[in-house]
Design a protein around this motif. Structure first.
Motif, PDB file in Angstrom:
ATOM      1  N   SER A 382      -5.311   1.104   3.197  1.00 51.09           N
ATOM      2  CA  SER A 382      -6.335   1.487   2.225  1.00 51.09           C
ATOM      3  C   SER A 382      -6.635   2.974   2.295  1.00 51.09           C
ATOM      4  O   SER A 382      -6.537   3.601   3.360  1.00 51.09           O
ATOM      5  CB  SER A 382      -7.622   0.694   2.475  1.00 51.09           C
ATOM      6  OG  SER A 382      -7.453  -0.665   2.192  1.00 51.09           O
ATOM      7  N   ASN A 383      -7.023   3.526   1.155  1.00 55.33           N
ATOM      8  CA  ASN A 383      -7.465   4.911   1.064  1.00 55.33           C
ATOM      9  C   ASN A 383      -8.987   4.912   1.074  1.00 55.33           C
ATOM     10  O   ASN A 383      -9.627   4.211   0.280  1.00 55.33           O
ATOM     11  CB  ASN A 383      -6.925   5.531  -0.232  1.00 55.33           C
ATOM     12  CG  ASN A 383      -7.364   6.964  -0.423  1.00 55.33           C
ATOM     13  OD1 ASN A 383      -8.518   7.220  -0.756  1.00 55.33           O
ATOM     14  ND2 ASN A 383      -6.452   7.885  -0.234  1.00 55.33           N
ATOM     15  N   VAL A 384      -9.581   5.695   1.970  1.00 51.93           N
ATOM     16  CA  VAL A 384     -11.025   5.670   2.158  1.00 51.93           C
ATOM     17  C   VAL A 384     -11.756   6.067   0.877  1.00 51.93           C
ATOM     18  O   VAL A 384     -12.745   5.428   0.477  1.00 51.93           O
ATOM     19  CB  VAL A 384     -11.433   6.593   3.325  1.00 51.93           C
ATOM     20  CG1 VAL A 384     -12.952   6.710   3.412  1.00 51.93           C
ATOM     21  CG2 VAL A 384     -10.870   6.060   4.639  1.00 51.93           C
ATOM     22  N   ASP A 385     -11.290   7.111   0.194  1.00 52.82           N
ATOM     23  CA  ASP A 385     -11.954   7.544  -1.037  1.00 52.82           C
ATOM     24  C   ASP A 385     -11.873   6.469  -2.117  1.00 52.82           C
ATOM     25  O   ASP A 385     -12.841   6.232  -2.848  1.00 52.82           O
ATOM     26  CB  ASP A 385     -11.325   8.845  -1.550  1.00 52.82           C
ATOM     27  CG  ASP A 385     -11.636  10.029  -0.651  1.00 52.82           C
ATOM     28  OD1 ASP A 385     -12.644   9.957   0.077  1.00 52.82           O
ATOM     29  OD2 ASP A 385     -10.870  11.004  -0.674  1.00 52.82           O
ATOM     30  N   GLY A 551      -3.540   5.846   1.907  1.00 54.54           N
ATOM     31  CA  GLY A 551      -3.136   5.066   0.754  1.00 54.54           C
ATOM     32  C   GLY A 551      -1.779   4.423   0.935  1.00 54.54           C
ATOM     33  O   GLY A 551      -1.197   4.445   2.020  1.00 54.54           O
ATOM     34  N   PRO A 552      -1.248   3.825  -0.128  1.00 53.88           N
ATOM     35  CA  PRO A 552       0.027   3.097  -0.064  1.00 53.88           C
ATOM     36  C   PRO A 552       1.186   3.982   0.386  1.00 53.88           C
ATOM     37  O   PRO A 552       1.224   5.178   0.111  1.00 53.88           O
ATOM     38  CB  PRO A 552       0.225   2.626  -1.516  1.00 53.88           C
ATOM     39  CG  PRO A 552      -1.142   2.607  -2.101  1.00 53.88           C
ATOM     40  CD  PRO A 552      -1.881   3.726  -1.448  1.00 53.88           C
ATOM     41  N   GLU A 553       2.156   3.361   1.031  1.00 59.66           N
ATOM     42  CA  GLU A 553       3.299   4.091   1.563  1.00 59.66           C
ATOM     43  C   GLU A 553       4.232   4.573   0.455  1.00 59.66           C
ATOM     44  O   GLU A 553       4.355   3.940  -0.597  1.00 59.66           O
ATOM     45  CB  GLU A 553       4.067   3.189   2.539  1.00 59.66           C
ATOM     46  CG  GLU A 553       3.257   2.815   3.768  1.00 59.66           C
ATOM     47  CD  GLU A 553       3.993   1.851   4.695  1.00 59.66           C
ATOM     48  OE1 GLU A 553       3.336   1.212   5.509  1.00 59.66           O
ATOM     49  OE2 GLU A 553       5.224   1.763   4.579  1.00 59.66           O
ATOM     50  N   LEU A 554       4.870   5.695   0.699  1.00 61.09           N
ATOM     51  CA  LEU A 554       5.819   6.292  -0.243  1.00 61.09           C
ATOM     52  C   LEU A 554       7.236   6.036   0.247  1.00 61.09           C
ATOM     53  O   LEU A 554       7.533   6.167   1.441  1.00 61.09           O
ATOM     54  CB  LEU A 554       5.578   7.803  -0.352  1.00 61.09           C
ATOM     55  CG  LEU A 554       4.163   8.250  -0.728  1.00 61.09           C
ATOM     56  CD1 LEU A 554       4.066   9.770  -0.649  1.00 61.09           C
ATOM     57  CD2 LEU A 554       3.782   7.750  -2.115  1.00 61.09           C
ATOM     58  N   LEU A 555       8.121   5.660  -0.658  1.00 63.98           N
ATOM     59  CA  LEU A 555       9.524   5.414  -0.316  1.00 63.98           C
ATOM     60  C   LEU A 555      10.306   6.716  -0.376  1.00 63.98           C
ATOM     61  O   LEU A 555      10.303   7.410  -1.394  1.00 63.98           O
ATOM     62  CB  LEU A 555      10.119   4.388  -1.284  1.00 63.98           C
ATOM     63  CG  LEU A 555      11.613   4.095  -1.138  1.00 63.98           C
ATOM     64  CD1 LEU A 555      11.932   3.576   0.265  1.00 63.98           C
ATOM     65  CD2 LEU A 555      12.058   3.076  -2.184  1.00 63.98           C
TER      66      LEU A 555
END
Length: 626
Positions: A382-385, A551-555
């Motif tokens: 999760s991203n805190v903002d 936030g979500p992982e980047l490929l």
């Protein structure tokens, strides 16, 4: 404020005072017996034959013990009977739903109607398949999908879970591994007024028999193969029965297989994980104890029966006595948010990438989400903002973070409404679960020490898998894992950080399995596809990294080119994305391509993706400061 707490919350408060949520390896079997006896009653799990005890640990060959030995039941029946919940009646709403293109109509299915429809499908299954057959579901999570799922379990068959986003090759793999005898699907998927093919992908996968449900109206909008059957024809197979809406459940030992789900490993086929009648009990206990799902709640979580969250949502809702809220369409639109408002959703589950999309488009502005008492989040970091923004949509209601696995049928680490919560973090081990954090040498850190390491799960875990259909279960989850105070720890693969304040943050996978948009996949699967995308490629390495701000992982795809070839990262990025979406999953996208002269390797020539991951993290950190 205490007067508004439910019975389950009050019980949890008592358990906190006894220290059960902060258990160590010396917890007593009597505490398991006391706790799970209460849970079984609260979830109204009805046994045909009651268990001899809660947990039997006499068989030393089973590190996880034997749970509810001797018991016989059908867990689907427990979801359908009003007697299971004293305050639940036949005319109470079991499911509320709305179709994406109709903003005005809310549809309701009462418990009696729901039960009768499940039993109708169960009777039709008996006319079509042989007891014990594995039967796949590959379709969006609609009312029909939920009915079919419970009917398969009620009738003593085995569900094979396949996500509707999969390409034909992935569908075929899952049908082969599970030895499925048939598959339920739709002719198309409807999103935003557009139709996307689904049946054609199933046909390409070439299953034995497909039962096809029309997405619009009663007529399938295409020509079926000779061995396939329309939904209406399938249901009409029971017209000769005197009571087609009545069905006697198939009762089974508690450890009988009910569902085959898939979780990607680091090589080869995806792991085929078997759920039993125990698994729904475990995941529903999580919802009851940590999310406080109860009678009167309306529970919504955009997901799919092909992923573990689908069955978790289904069972958690019905065993806790709540109403299931389903939106037939994309969760990214304002229409979904309006459904949450109009259906009176009280608990809303999310995936961080969905929240990020809502925030970036501001599509939920002005909606009334005041009936929400909490949010849940799982699937990725999760991203805190973003979490702060989401919480503000409902006057800063809490977000309960959940992290577990398909093979656990639950979360091993969660938030809890009785503790102060921190955005993007977990506050406790799940009830009756326990874990330690291990250093690089497999030695556990002290329980109160801030640290980062791989998690080792305590083995006594109701609902956790004890078999894999296509792999050595002990090799995957037990062999090579350190002992801890006489216990054989269980491998899960997460790297966890314990903060100074005692919260936990999951920092990714210890192996080379990555999490893309809430979907676990392996580096090897991605690399197989990318290696064939361009003739100039010698080899690729796929890694994922979290953005600097969370936030979500980047490929990210690292590439070594063949001698004499020159590549352009942007063009390769486009080719990789297209190839991955066509051959693996249309939801995946490549964020970066890096061309390098060679890959770092061990002395035995094993690729060191960890080194590449660290290099990319450093590069992203430098970029963020420019």
């Amino acid at each position: 404020m205490a007067s508004s707490w439910s019975a389950s919350t009050c019980l949890l408060l008592c358990l906190f005072s006894l220290g059960f949520l902060n258990q160590g390896p010396s917890y007593l079997l009597v505490s398991f017996s006391a706790y799970w006896s209460i849970v079984l009653k609260e979830l109204s799990v009805v046994f045909r034959e009651p268990p001899k005890c809660i947990l039997d640990t006499t068989d030393k060959s089973k590190p996880g013990g034997t749970w509810l030995p001797g018991s016989v039941l059908n867990i689907a029946e427990c979801c359908l009977q009003p007697a299971s919940h004293p305050s639940k009646k036949d005319d109470d709403v079991a499911i509320v739903w709305r179709d994406e293109m109709d903003d005005s109509a809310l549809h309701h299915l009462k418990l009696k109607e729901f039960r009768e429809q499940v039993m109708l499908v169960a009777n039709a299954l008996d006319t079509t398949f042989t007891k014990g057959d594995a039967i796949a579901i590959d379709m969006p999570m609609t009312v029909n999908a939920v009915i079919i799922y419970l009917a398969i379990v009620l009738a003593g068959f085995v569900v094979v879970s396949i996500a509707d986003s999969f390409a034909a090759k992935e569908i075929a793999t899952r049908l082969r591994v599970s030895n499925a005898k048939g598959i339920f699907t739709q002719d198309f998927i409807l999103r935003g007024g557009r139709k996307f093919p689904l049946y054609s992908r199933v046909v390409e996968a070439n299953p034995c028999k497909a039962i096809v449900i029309p997405v619009i109206g009663n007529d399938v909008g295409l020509q079926l193969r000779n061995q396939d059957q329309t939904w209406i024809d399938f249901l009409s197979s029971v017209n000769h029965l005197p009571r087609p809406n009545y069905y006697t459940p198939v009762y089974q030992p508690v450890d009988s297989l009910t569902n085959i789900l898939f979780s990607s490993g680091t090589t080869g086929d995806p792991k085929a994980i078997g759920w039993t009648h125990l698994s729904p009990i475990r995941c529903s206990e999580d919802a009851w104890a940590h999310v406080d799902i109860q009678d009167g709640d309306v529970y919504c979580w955009p997901t799919n029966l092909g992923w573990v969250m689908g069955p978790i949502l289904l069972y958690s809702t019905f065993l806790c006595g709540a109403t299931l809220a389903l939106f037939h369409g994309s969760p990214l639109s304002r229409r979904f948010g309006k459904f949450v408002q109009d259906a009176g959703v009280t608990v809303l589950g999310t995936v961080p990438s969905i929240v990020k999309a809502w925030k970036s488009t501001n599509c939920m502005e002005g909606l009334d989400w005041t009936k929400l008492k909490s949010f849940c989040s799982t699937g990725e970091a999760s991203n805190v903002d973003d979490d702060l923004w989401l919480s503000s949509r409902a006057y800063y209601k809490p977000i309960i973070e959940c992290c577990g696995g398909t093979e656990l049928a639950s979360s091993y680490i969660q938030g809890c409404p009785l503790q102060p919560q921190a955005f993007g973090a977990f506050s406790t081990a799940s009830m009756t679960a326990g874990f330690v954090i291990l250093d690089e040498n497999g030695v556990s850190y002290p329980d109160d020490m801030p640290c980062v390491g791989e998690v080792g799960l305590f083995p006594l875990y109701l609902g956790a898998s004890d078999r894999l259909l296509n792999a050595d279960h002990d090799k995957v989850y037990l062999i090579g894992v350190p002992m801890y105070k006489g216990m054989q720890l269980r491998r899960h693969g997460d790297i966890i950080k314990r903060t100074v304040g005692g919260y936990f943050v999951v920092q990714g996978r210890a192996d080379d399995t990555m999490n893309l948009g809430g979907i676990k996949t392996s580096s090897v699967e991605i690399e197989r596809v990318c290696d064939r995308a361009e003739e100039s490629i010698m080899e690729t390495a796929a890694i994922s990294v979290a953005p600097v701000d969370g936030g979500p992982e980047l490929l990210v795809i690292f590439v070594v080119l063949k001698k004499g070839f020159v590549g352009e990262p942007d063009k390769l990025k486009m080719k990789f994305s297209k190839s991955i979406q066509n051959n693996l999953n249309p939801l995946f996208k490549v964020s970066f391509v890096k061309i390098v002269p060679e890959f770092p390797r061990t002395a035995s020539n094993k690729l060191l993706r960890r080194v590449l991951r660290d290099q990319m993290k450093h590069e992203l950190s430098v970029r963020s400061k420019i």
